[in-house]
Each structure stands twice: as C-alpha cells, then as structure tokens.
Design a protein around this motif. Sequence first.
Motif, PDB file in Angstrom:
ATOM      1  N   ARG A   1       0.967  -1.234   0.020  1.00 59.29           N
ATOM      2  CA  ARG A   1       0.118   0.195   0.092  1.00 59.29           C
ATOM      3  C   ARG A   1       0.746   1.071  -0.087  1.00 59.29           C
ATOM      4  NH1 ARG A   1      -5.396  -1.041   1.460  1.00 59.29           N
ATOM      5  NH2 ARG A   1      -5.552   1.052   1.832  1.00 59.29           N
ATOM      6  N   THR A   2       0.334   2.294  -0.726  1.00 55.36           N
ATOM      7  CA  THR A   2       1.263   3.677  -0.670  1.00 55.36           C
ATOM      8  C   THR A   2       0.259   4.545  -0.724  1.00 55.36           C
ATOM      9  OG1 THR A   2       2.632   4.862  -1.835  1.00 55.36           O
ATOM     10  CG2 THR A   2       1.256   3.556  -3.099  1.00 55.36           C
ATOM     11  N   GLY A   3       0.698   5.920  -0.427  1.00 58.98           N
ATOM     12  CA  GLY A   3      -0.006   6.984  -0.371  1.00 58.98           C
ATOM     13  C   GLY A   3       0.055   7.972  -1.635  1.00 58.98           C
ATOM     14  N   GLN A   4       0.759   7.501  -2.825  1.00 60.30           N
ATOM     15  CA  GLN A   4       0.848   8.315  -4.305  1.00 60.30           C
ATOM     16  C   GLN A   4       0.534   7.187  -4.986  1.00 60.30           C
ATOM     17  OE1 GLN A   4       4.330  10.363  -4.336  1.00 60.30           O
ATOM     18  NE2 GLN A   4       4.154  11.508  -2.330  1.00 60.30           N
ATOM     19  N   ARG A   5      -0.149   7.702  -6.062  1.00 52.91           N
ATOM     20  CA  ARG A   5      -0.715   6.759  -7.253  1.00 52.91           C
ATOM     21  C   ARG A   5       0.720   6.373  -7.976  1.00 52.91           C
ATOM     22  NH1 ARG A   5      -5.266   5.627  -9.524  1.00 52.91           N
ATOM     23  NH2 ARG A   5      -6.437   6.842  -8.446  1.00 52.91           N
ATOM     24  N   SER A   6       1.629   7.276  -8.064  1.00 54.48           N
ATOM     25  CA  SER A   6       2.966   7.247  -8.929  1.00 54.48           C
ATOM     26  C   SER A   6       3.685   6.131  -8.143  1.00 54.48           C
ATOM     27  CB  SER A   6       3.627   8.575  -9.026  1.00 54.48           C
ATOM     28  OG  SER A   6       3.961   8.967  -7.636  1.00 54.48           O
ATOM     29  N   SER A   7       3.721   5.898  -7.078  1.00 53.13           N
ATOM     30  CA  SER A   7       4.425   4.903  -6.202  1.00 53.13           C
ATOM     31  C   SER A   7       3.918   3.479  -6.709  1.00 53.13           C
ATOM     32  CB  SER A   7       4.821   5.300  -5.043  1.00 53.13           C
ATOM     33  OG  SER A   7       5.282   6.529  -4.531  1.00 53.13           O
ATOM     34  N   LEU A   8       2.606   3.579  -6.577  1.00 50.13           N
ATOM     35  CA  LEU A   8       1.993   2.298  -6.833  1.00 50.13           C
ATOM     36  C   LEU A   8       2.224   1.928  -8.462  1.00 50.13           C
ATOM     37  CD1 LEU A   8      -0.125   0.070  -6.271  1.00 50.13           C
ATOM     38  CD2 LEU A   8      -1.997   1.702  -7.088  1.00 50.13           C
ATOM     39  N   THR A   9       2.263   2.852  -9.441  1.00 46.40           N
ATOM     40  CA  THR A   9       2.377   2.508 -10.627  1.00 46.40           C
ATOM     41  C   THR A   9       3.715   2.009 -10.954  1.00 46.40           C
ATOM     42  OG1 THR A   9       1.002   4.377 -11.605  1.00 46.40           O
ATOM     43  CG2 THR A   9       2.332   3.133 -13.072  1.00 46.40           C
ATOM     44  N   VAL A  10       4.897   2.451 -10.173  1.00 47.15           N
ATOM     45  CA  VAL A  10       6.152   2.102 -10.058  1.00 47.15           C
ATOM     46  C   VAL A  10       6.264   0.469  -9.640  1.00 47.15           C
ATOM     47  CG1 VAL A  10       8.671   2.259  -9.508  1.00 47.15           C
ATOM     48  CG2 VAL A  10       7.201   4.187 -10.274  1.00 47.15           C
ATOM     49  N   HIS A  11       5.537   0.638  -8.472  1.00 45.35           N
ATOM     50  CA  HIS A  11       5.445  -0.987  -7.801  1.00 45.35           C
ATOM     51  C   HIS A  11       4.962  -2.027  -8.764  1.00 45.35           C
ATOM     52  CE1 HIS A  11       4.901  -3.942  -4.650  1.00 45.35           C
ATOM     53  NE2 HIS A  11       3.687  -4.079  -5.142  1.00 45.35           N
ATOM     54  N   ILE A  12       3.864  -1.624  -9.359  1.00 55.98           N
ATOM     55  CA  ILE A  12       3.122  -2.803 -10.192  1.00 55.98           C
ATOM     56  C   ILE A  12       4.255  -3.258 -11.554  1.00 55.98           C
ATOM     57  CG2 ILE A  12       1.160  -3.056 -11.695  1.00 55.98           C
ATOM     58  CD1 ILE A  12      -0.491  -1.452 -10.158  1.00 55.98           C
ATOM     59  N   ARG A  13       4.919  -2.376 -11.604  1.00 56.01           N
ATOM     60  CA  ARG A  13       5.999  -2.565 -12.689  1.00 56.01           C
ATOM     61  C   ARG A  13       7.120  -3.800 -12.385  1.00 56.01           C
ATOM     62  NH1 ARG A  13       7.511   3.463 -14.555  1.00 56.01           N
ATOM     63  NH2 ARG A  13       5.285   3.695 -15.774  1.00 56.01           N
ATOM     64  N   LYS A  14       7.168  -4.013 -11.037  1.00 62.21           N
ATOM     65  CA  LYS A  14       7.843  -4.988 -10.571  1.00 62.21           C
ATOM     66  C   LYS A  14       7.317  -6.254 -10.687  1.00 62.21           C
ATOM     67  CE  LYS A  14      10.056  -2.193  -7.097  1.00 62.21           C
ATOM     68  NZ  LYS A  14      10.239  -2.028  -5.652  1.00 62.21           N
ATOM     69  N   HIS A  15       5.781  -6.459 -10.672  1.00 68.20           N
ATOM     70  CA  HIS A  15       4.996  -7.577 -11.009  1.00 68.20           C
ATOM     71  C   HIS A  15       5.018  -7.847 -12.326  1.00 68.20           C
ATOM     72  CE1 HIS A  15       3.579  -7.869  -6.738  1.00 68.20           C
ATOM     73  NE2 HIS A  15       3.326  -6.783  -6.794  1.00 68.20           N
ATOM     74  N   THR A  16       4.817  -7.034 -13.231  1.00 71.27           N
ATOM     75  CA  THR A  16       4.353  -7.272 -14.748  1.00 71.27           C
ATOM     76  C   THR A  16       5.949  -7.300 -15.301  1.00 71.27           C
ATOM     77  OG1 THR A  16       4.458  -4.722 -15.023  1.00 71.27           O
ATOM     78  CG2 THR A  16       2.501  -5.851 -14.670  1.00 71.27           C
ATOM     79  N   GLY A  17       7.024  -6.788 -14.735  1.00 71.55           N
ATOM     80  CA  GLY A  17       8.260  -6.876 -15.527  1.00 71.55           C
ATOM     81  C   GLY A  17       8.471  -5.776 -16.562  1.00 71.55           C
ATOM     82  N   GLU A  18       7.543  -4.741 -16.520  1.00 66.26           N
ATOM     83  CA  GLU A  18       7.734  -3.377 -17.245  1.00 66.26           C
ATOM     84  C   GLU A  18       8.848  -2.490 -16.686  1.00 66.26           C
ATOM     85  OE1 GLU A  18       5.139  -0.146 -19.209  1.00 66.26           O
ATOM     86  OE2 GLU A  18       4.351  -1.270 -17.592  1.00 66.26           O
ATOM     87  N   ARG A  19       9.906  -2.622 -17.921  1.00 72.96           N
ATOM     88  CA  ARG A  19      10.857  -1.556 -17.646  1.00 72.96           C
ATOM     89  C   ARG A  19      10.902  -0.433 -18.747  1.00 72.96           C
ATOM     90  NH1 ARG A  19      14.469  -3.063 -13.431  1.00 72.96           N
ATOM     91  NH2 ARG A  19      14.056  -5.040 -12.495  1.00 72.96           N
ATOM     92  N   PRO A  20      10.446   0.442 -18.793  1.00 76.29           N
ATOM     93  CA  PRO A  20      10.275   1.311 -19.871  1.00 76.29           C
ATOM     94  C   PRO A  20      11.231   2.495 -19.895  1.00 76.29           C
ATOM     95  CG  PRO A  20       8.694   2.210 -17.943  1.00 76.29           C
ATOM     96  CD  PRO A  20       9.330   1.064 -17.585  1.00 76.29           C
ATOM     97  N   TYR A  21      11.916   2.535 -18.912  1.00 76.10           N
ATOM     98  CA  TYR A  21      13.245   3.616 -18.857  1.00 76.10           C
ATOM     99  C   TYR A  21      14.547   2.749 -19.455  1.00 76.10           C
ATOM    100  CZ  TYR A  21       9.727   6.281 -17.061  1.00 76.10           C
ATOM    101  OH  TYR A  21       8.646   7.259 -16.570  1.00 76.10           O
ATOM    102  N   ARG A  22      15.004   3.014 -20.406  1.00 72.03           N
ATOM    103  CA  ARG A  22      16.182   2.396 -20.833  1.00 72.03           C
ATOM    104  C   ARG A  22      17.597   3.124 -20.852  1.00 72.03           C
ATOM    105  NH1 ARG A  22      16.916  -0.893 -26.449  1.00 72.03           N
ATOM    106  NH2 ARG A  22      18.933  -1.891 -26.161  1.00 72.03           N
ATOM    107  N   CYS A  23      18.644   2.833 -20.391  1.00 76.80           N
ATOM    108  CA  CYS A  23      19.820   3.570 -20.132  1.00 76.80           C
ATOM    109  C   CYS A  23      20.577   3.638 -21.840  1.00 76.80           C
ATOM    110  CB  CYS A  23      20.907   2.872 -19.349  1.00 76.80           C
ATOM    111  SG  CYS A  23      22.477   3.665 -19.378  1.00 76.80           S
TER     112      CYS A  23
END
Length: 431
Positions: free
Chosen positions: A324-346
């Motif tokens: 659980r988190t207080g910010q929607r942006s933090s939740l979006t980043v956390h869900i990417r850990k489940h889905t494996g999505e990594r949209p930012y590339r070096c």
Amino acid sequence: MSYDPVILNSDIYSYDYFQQDDVCRLCWSRNAYKNIIEISSDNDYKVMKTDVVEKIMECLDIDLSHHVHPNKACDECFNQINKFHYFKKFCQETDKKLREILNEKNKTVPRIEIIKHDDDEIKNNSIDDLFDDNHSYEQCENEIKSKTKIKRWKYKPKRTPTYCNMCKTDFENVDQFKSHNLQYHGIECDGSYKCFGCEKKFKNRKARFSHESHFCKGLKDGYKCSICNRYIPKRGMFEAHMRDHRENVPIQLPEELFKCQKCDKLFRTMENLKVHMESEHDVDKKIYVCESCGRVFNRKDYLNKHKLTHTGEKQHQCPHCWFRTGQRSSLTVHIRKHTGERPYRCSLCPQRCVSSSNLRAHQARHLGVKVHECPLCNKKFGYKVSLQEHMSTHAPAQTHACRHCGAGYAHSRGLRRHIAAKHAEKNKTDS
C-alpha cells in the motif's frame, strides 16, 4: 468602379461607411447621387414601386425593402441596369415572335428527353404525352422523379493519409509518415502525444500543450532549438522554426521573443521575463504551507500529497500483493515489478529501469557520481539503499535469522543470499 469581388473583403466597408449619403447601393462607390429608393409619405420606411426599383428587382432579383441606407446609385450602375433591362425585354420579344412563326408553319415541337443515370434506355416523351388528359401534373411529376436517379456529389479528399498538415509535406509511405510524426511532432505510433521536455505521454494535443506550458520542468525556458540553441516560447513557432531548418530556408529570428502579457515588453529569455514580472508587476505567487511541518508548496495537490506523510494514510493498494502507498505514482512503479515492465532504458548500456529516478541514479554510476555519503566513515554510495545497508554495519542488528542454522543478518536481502548459497537443497525439500 471595376466589378472585382476582391473589394468585398476590404476593411473600409463597415456599418458607418454605408450610412453615408453618396454610397452606391450596387457597386459601393462614393459617387452616387440618384435616388433609387423613395420612402413613403407616412415615414413607415416602405419602398415605393418606382420604375428604377422595378427594374432592379426584376433584373437582379435584389430585395430593397429591408434597409434605408444606402438608397442611391451611381451613373454607371444606372446605365448598366437600363441596358440589362432593355436586353432582357428584347430577348423576351424575340422568343415570343419566334414561337409565333414556328406555330404558323406547323413545326413540330422539340421533344423533352428524360435521361436516367442508371444506364437504362432513353425514353422520349413529347409535351403532349406529358400533359395528357389521362394524367395529372402531379402524377407526371412523380413518374419523372421515380425514373430519374439523382446524382449525388461525393467529397473526394485532396490529401493522402500520409500528408503532414503542419509541415505541408506528403510522404511516400506510412512508415515514413509515422517516423516523421514521432521525431518532429512527438506523436507516437499508438496515437499518444509525447511531451517535448520529458517522457510523459498524453491522449490528445491539447492536454500535452497544457502540460508543456504550465507544468513541464524541462520546458521552463521554452523550446530549445538543437541547431541554433535558441529558446522559442511557443510550440507553433518552434515547429515552424525547425521546419525552416529542414528546408534550408534563411531564418531571421528577432533577439527578443518572450512577451509580457501586461505591458507588451519583449525579452530574450524566459528568465528575464520572470524577473520583469516579479519586479514590475508584483506577481504574488500562491503558496501552500503545511500546518504540521511548515513546508511550502506552490501547488495545492502537492500539499495534499505531502499531508499523507504525516497522517500515514495509504489509500492506494497493489492488486497483486499487500503493498500500500499514499501516492499513485509509487503504486504504478511498484506494479511494474510484478509485470516486469521497464520502460526507461539507459543510453550507455542495456540496463532498463522501472522509473525515471532509478534511471538517473543508474546513469550517475556511469559517470562515477556518488552523492550518498556515510556520516561516520565518509564512504560514498550511488544508491540510497546501499548507504542504508552500509549504516547497519556500524551498529549491526541481527533482526533476520536463518531458520536452518541460526545465522543472523541485518537485512532480508542478506538472509536470502545466505539461504540460496548454504541451504538451497533444504529449501527445495521444505517447499
């Protein structure tokens, strides 16, 4: 006066212009002295049936019964009306005389041909057949309408689907068109609009423009041209400027482009404009202060998010786990850990990240930048979590114990490494 339709769009023709007494009702010139409209004696502003009015209404089909001014005509228009009226009467007399001569010689009347657009055979009906006693006029008209196919005009687009309206360029194929939109206009393949200053995407152009104008930190100084390094305040000016670069058109930008909306002064940069606004116009920025800690914010939504850190309220919950988190942006980043999505590339290595902040920290490692320093031994780290793990070594607290051998670790990550290395077989057996 020449009868040129271009003069109709001139700025000189206004309501006050036509209230003058010497304006011609027909050609709008300023040399009219003959009245064409006579007001009745009752002053009820009704047009009297004069000879000139009847000629104008009969020849030109113009209604003169609505406006009192202008009510005069110039000599040239009077002569043209008289000539036109005489020619019309002359043609009517010749046609009447021609019909009389043909009837006297018992000439057959030409037949009326009804042409059908559905490629059926053409049928010829004489005037006598159309107006026979056995058929009324309405029946004949209905038969003609039913047999005649109306040809409807269809709109044919002049521009192809690969035509760019902003650059006025037509591309050879769809791939080139999509590549052009992505590079120069920020339009993704899925139809979303990407901000020119950051990685955010929007559903439409209006939402993106609002973000770029008011919120994007990367565009606080305007749109920067990568060729001449000039800052341009407006999106349309920027795209036109880049189009001129691509077409090798000589570009002459004024030195001062940023305009003050209150006094119309121009400035070279956005920073100079902001200084001017604060000093000359006393712009008071709205500030929002946290009642608990006194922290100041320039937006109310930022303050509301900050207050959640004091109350501990976490209204956003992950649908996959207990997080659980207080910010929607933090939740979006956390869900990417489940889905494996990594949209930012070096851009320097194949590493991909779940958030922009992680990507910035990763790129700092390539540059050797370590901003997190230990206050006890002055050792520096690239990540904050690495510093936190290091701090536990100064005062270790064995809070994570191994259930197989009793070894203790300060962090769960150290315990997982220990189990994977020492008790891998036992862990498989237990599972």
